[in-house]
Design a protein around this motif. Structure first.
Motif, short mmCIF file in Angstrom:
data_model
loop_
_atom_site.label_atom_id
_atom_site.label_comp_id
_atom_site.label_asym_id
_atom_site.label_seq_id
_atom_site.Cartn_x
_atom_site.Cartn_y
_atom_site.Cartn_z
N ALA A 174 0.83 -1.21 0.00
CA ALA A 174 0.00 0.00 0.00
C ALA A 174 0.87 1.26 0.00
O ALA A 174 0.60 2.21 -0.74
CB ALA A 174 -0.94 0.01 1.20
N GLN A 175 1.92 1.26 0.82
CA GLN A 175 2.83 2.42 0.85
C GLN A 175 3.54 2.58 -0.49
O GLN A 175 3.67 3.69 -1.00
CB GLN A 175 3.88 2.24 1.95
CG GLN A 175 3.36 2.33 3.35
CD GLN A 175 4.40 1.90 4.38
OE1 GLN A 175 5.19 0.98 4.14
NE2 GLN A 175 4.39 2.56 5.53
N THR A 176 3.99 1.47 -1.05
CA THR A 176 4.69 1.51 -2.33
C THR A 176 3.77 1.97 -3.44
O THR A 176 4.15 2.79 -4.28
CB THR A 176 5.28 0.13 -2.65
OG1 THR A 176 6.12 -0.27 -1.57
CG2 THR A 176 6.08 0.15 -3.94
N ALA A 177 2.53 1.49 -3.45
CA ALA A 177 1.55 1.92 -4.46
C ALA A 177 1.29 3.41 -4.35
O ALA A 177 1.21 4.11 -5.37
CB ALA A 177 0.26 1.13 -4.31
N ALA A 178 1.18 3.93 -3.13
CA ALA A 178 0.95 5.36 -2.93
C ALA A 178 2.13 6.18 -3.44
O ALA A 178 1.94 7.22 -4.08
CB ALA A 178 0.69 5.65 -1.45
N MET A 179 3.34 5.70 -3.18
CA MET A 179 4.54 6.42 -3.65
C MET A 179 4.63 6.39 -5.18
O MET A 179 4.95 7.40 -5.80
CB MET A 179 5.80 5.84 -3.02
CG MET A 179 5.97 6.21 -1.57
SD MET A 179 7.53 5.66 -0.88
CE MET A 179 7.10 3.99 -0.42
#
Length: 98
Positions: free
Chosen positions: A19-24
């Motif tokens: 989720a963090q990687t997708a947001a970045m």
């Protein structure tokens, strides 16, 4: 590699959640798009450069009818690969040919 596979790979390398990687990744794509919309160049040293270029109008042909058509001028995004990336890809191809 599609977007989901890229997110999985980056998350694994950075010990981040998907989720963090997708947001970045989404933030990166929006930021690059905004910069290009403003006619800015985005240069990532070692990776490549994104820039907006003007493509001139030209004559073309409708493949179905053969009729000549006018293709209007438009702005397009160009990508020029960086030296480090080009060298890495060239080395990977040379290694596979052996």
């Amino acid at each position: 590699m599609n977007k989901a596979e890229l997110i999985d790979a980056v998350a694994a390398r950075t010990d981040s959640t998907k989720a963090q990687t997708a947001a970045m990744l989404d933030a990166l794509m929006v930021t690059v798009q905004e910069a290009l919309t403003k006619q800015d160049t985005v240069q990532l040293v070692g990776f490549g450069t994104f820039a907006v270029a003007e493509r001139a109008g030209r004559e073309g042909r409708n493949p179905a009818t053969g009729k000549t058509i006018t293709i209007p001028a438009k702005k397009v995004v160009k990508f020029k690969v960086g030296k480090a990336m080009a060298d890495a890809v060239a080395g990977a191809k040379a290694g596979k040919a052996r």
